[in-house]
Write a protein that holds these residues in place. Structure first.
Motif, PDB file in Angstrom:
ATOM      1  N   ASP A   1       0.791  -1.552  -0.438  1.00  0.00           N
ATOM      2  CA  ASP A   1      -0.046  -0.024   0.099  1.00  0.00           C
ATOM      3  C   ASP A   1       0.854   0.703   0.129  1.00  0.00           C
ATOM      4  OD1 ASP A   1      -2.521  -1.181   0.544  1.00  0.00           O
ATOM      5  OD2 ASP A   1      -2.586  -1.059   2.431  1.00  0.00           O
ATOM      6  N   ILE A   2       1.721   0.717   0.906  1.00  0.00           N
ATOM      7  CA  ILE A   2       2.835   2.609   1.198  1.00  0.00           C
ATOM      8  C   ILE A   2       4.114   2.501  -0.295  1.00  0.00           C
ATOM      9  CG2 ILE A   2       4.719   3.074   2.247  1.00  0.00           C
ATOM     10  CD1 ILE A   2       3.927   1.812   4.661  1.00  0.00           C
ATOM     11  N   ALA A   3       3.563   1.437  -0.720  1.00  0.00           N
ATOM     12  CA  ALA A   3       4.919   1.562  -1.898  1.00  0.00           C
ATOM     13  C   ALA A   3       4.083   2.042  -2.981  1.00  0.00           C
ATOM     14  CB  ALA A   3       5.554   0.003  -1.764  1.00  0.00           C
TER      15      ALA A   3
ATOM     16  N   ASP B   1      23.098   4.458   6.203  1.00  0.00           N
ATOM     17  CA  ASP B   1      21.875   3.663   5.544  1.00  0.00           C
ATOM     18  C   ASP B   1      20.919   4.615   6.257  1.00  0.00           C
ATOM     19  OD1 ASP B   1      23.886   2.513   3.306  1.00  0.00           O
ATOM     20  OD2 ASP B   1      23.829   0.734   4.326  1.00  0.00           O
ATOM     21  N   THR B   2      20.598   4.875   7.371  1.00  0.00           N
ATOM     22  CA  THR B   2      19.582   4.722   8.428  1.00  0.00           C
ATOM     23  C   THR B   2      19.341   6.728   8.122  1.00  0.00           C
ATOM     24  OG1 THR B   2      21.061   5.622  11.009  1.00  0.00           O
ATOM     25  CG2 THR B   2      20.284   3.200   9.982  1.00  0.00           C
ATOM     26  N   VAL B   3      20.270   7.340   7.618  1.00  0.00           N
ATOM     27  CA  VAL B   3      19.853   8.409   7.077  1.00  0.00           C
ATOM     28  C   VAL B   3      18.148   8.641   6.167  1.00  0.00           C
ATOM     29  CG1 VAL B   3      20.029  11.194   6.685  1.00  0.00           C
ATOM     30  CG2 VAL B   3      21.840   9.274   7.809  1.00  0.00           C
ATOM     31  N   GLY B   4      17.539   8.921   6.584  1.00  0.00           N
ATOM     32  CA  GLY B   4      16.538   9.435   5.590  1.00  0.00           C
ATOM     33  C   GLY B   4      14.505   8.906   6.230  1.00  0.00           C
ATOM     34  N   PHE B   5      13.544   8.630   5.543  1.00  0.00           N
ATOM     35  CA  PHE B   5      12.589   8.734   6.169  1.00  0.00           C
ATOM     36  C   PHE B   5      11.783   7.340   6.363  1.00  0.00           C
ATOM     37  CE2 PHE B   5      12.564  12.215   3.081  1.00  0.00           C
ATOM     38  CZ  PHE B   5      11.707  12.905   4.208  1.00  0.00           C
ATOM     39  N   ARG B   6      11.557   7.441   8.053  1.00  0.00           N
ATOM     40  CA  ARG B   6      11.220   5.626   7.876  1.00  0.00           C
ATOM     41  C   ARG B   6       9.456   5.484   8.207  1.00  0.00           C
ATOM     42  NH1 ARG B   6      13.028   5.737  13.410  1.00  0.00           N
ATOM     43  NH2 ARG B   6      10.962   6.192  13.954  1.00  0.00           N
TER      44      ARG B   6
ATOM     45  N   ALA C   1      -4.519   9.597   4.799  1.00  0.00           N
ATOM     46  CA  ALA C   1      -2.978   9.085   5.918  1.00  0.00           C
ATOM     47  C   ALA C   1      -2.285   8.948   4.370  1.00  0.00           C
ATOM     48  CB  ALA C   1      -2.635   8.721   6.862  1.00  0.00           C
ATOM     49  N   LEU C   2      -1.898   8.491   3.389  1.00  0.00           N
ATOM     50  CA  LEU C   2      -0.389   8.160   2.476  1.00  0.00           C
ATOM     51  C   LEU C   2      -0.782   9.339   1.661  1.00  0.00           C
ATOM     52  CD1 LEU C   2      -1.295   4.484   1.899  1.00  0.00           C
ATOM     53  CD2 LEU C   2       0.229   5.410   3.161  1.00  0.00           C
ATOM     54  N   PRO C   3      -1.672  10.021   1.010  1.00  0.00           N
ATOM     55  CA  PRO C   3      -1.816  11.017   0.913  1.00  0.00           C
ATOM     56  C   PRO C   3      -0.953  12.271   1.242  1.00  0.00           C
ATOM     57  CG  PRO C   3      -4.095  10.919  -0.022  1.00  0.00           C
ATOM     58  CD  PRO C   3      -3.259   9.946   0.916  1.00  0.00           C
ATOM     59  N   GLN C   4      -1.328  12.667   2.745  1.00  0.00           N
ATOM     60  CA  GLN C   4      -0.400  13.147   3.329  1.00  0.00           C
ATOM     61  C   GLN C   4       0.854  12.820   3.578  1.00  0.00           C
ATOM     62  OE1 GLN C   4      -2.614  14.127   7.342  1.00  0.00           O
ATOM     63  NE2 GLN C   4      -4.888  14.395   5.947  1.00  0.00           N
ATOM     64  N   LEU C   5       1.014  11.294   3.720  1.00  0.00           N
ATOM     65  CA  LEU C   5       2.456  10.880   4.311  1.00  0.00           C
ATOM     66  C   LEU C   5       3.657  11.865   2.439  1.00  0.00           C
ATOM     67  CD1 LEU C   5       4.482   9.148   5.218  1.00  0.00           C
ATOM     68  CD2 LEU C   5       3.246   7.229   3.849  1.00  0.00           C
ATOM     69  N   HIS C   6       2.925  11.516   1.832  1.00  0.00           N
ATOM     70  CA  HIS C   6       3.272  12.291   0.388  1.00  0.00           C
ATOM     71  C   HIS C   6       3.570  13.172   0.701  1.00  0.00           C
ATOM     72  CE1 HIS C   6       3.114  12.764  -3.743  1.00  0.00           C
ATOM     73  NE2 HIS C   6       4.059  11.691  -4.224  1.00  0.00           N
TER      74      HIS C   6
ATOM     75  N   ALA D   1       7.585  17.539   0.492  1.00  0.00           N
ATOM     76  CA  ALA D   1       7.924  19.353   1.073  1.00  0.00           C
ATOM     77  C   ALA D   1       9.463  19.056   2.321  1.00  0.00           C
ATOM     78  CB  ALA D   1       6.811  19.416   2.540  1.00  0.00           C
ATOM     79  N   GLY D   2       9.951  17.335   3.148  1.00  0.00           N
ATOM     80  CA  GLY D   2      10.928  17.161   4.052  1.00  0.00           C
ATOM     81  C   GLY D   2      12.032  17.013   2.534  1.00  0.00           C
ATOM     82  N   LEU D   3      12.037  16.898   1.524  1.00  0.00           N
ATOM     83  CA  LEU D   3      12.667  16.578   0.174  1.00  0.00           C
ATOM     84  C   LEU D   3      13.216  18.386   0.147  1.00  0.00           C
ATOM     85  CD1 LEU D   3      11.900  13.714  -1.598  1.00  0.00           C
ATOM     86  CD2 LEU D   3      13.809  13.635  -0.022  1.00  0.00           C
TER      87      LEU D   3
END
Length: 135
Positions: free
Chosen positions: A20-22, A67-72, A94-99, A104-106
């Motif tokens: 679902d997330i991918a 390798d751990t730097v990034g989004f979890r 929630a998934l559109p908000q996560l997207h 925005a973080g990037l």
């Protein structure tokens, strides 16, 4: 997979899958270092969590592995009887908000990237809210 094999109590279920997330994040998945389907104690109203793992350590000399730097992303369990109701809400809202949060973080500045960030989506009686923490 049976509840015993996945080490999840019979009365708990994950409202989302890694697929679902991918499927929803698409190319943004290249910036996700880990998707965890949590099995620990009840998280209360939290259904989904996301964090930016910053490259700087806060514990005097111990480094953060690159390798751990990034989004979890963390998928918390919900009551099995509520999974069917929670799933479409999380997929549609929630998934559109996560997207958007990852996008925005990037695009954020260096100061944002050097600080840990966390967003939690809470689901209570069909109502989805989120809360942010910076640390």
């Amino acid at each position: 997979m049976s509840a015993r094999n996945r080490r999840l109590p019979r009365d708990r279920a994950w409202p989302l899958t890694r697929t679902d997330i991918a499927d929803h994040l698409g190319p943004l998945m290249t910036h996700v270092t880990d998707v965890r389907l949590l099995t620990g104690p009840d998280s209360g109203t939290i259904a989904l969590g996301a964090a930016w793992v910053a490259p700087l350590s806060r514990d005097y000399g111990r480094g953060i592995h690159p390798d751990t730097v990034g989004f979890r992303i963390d998928v918390h369990t919900v009551l099995s009887t509520r999974r069917a109701a929670a799933r479409p809400i999380l997929r549609e809202r929630a998934l559109p908000q996560l997207h958007d949060w990852i996008t925005a973080g990037l695009a954020a500045d260096e100061t944002w990237h050097l600080t840990a960030h966390e967003r939690m989506w809470h689901l209570v009686d069909g109502r989805l809210t989120h809360a942010d923490e910076t640390g």
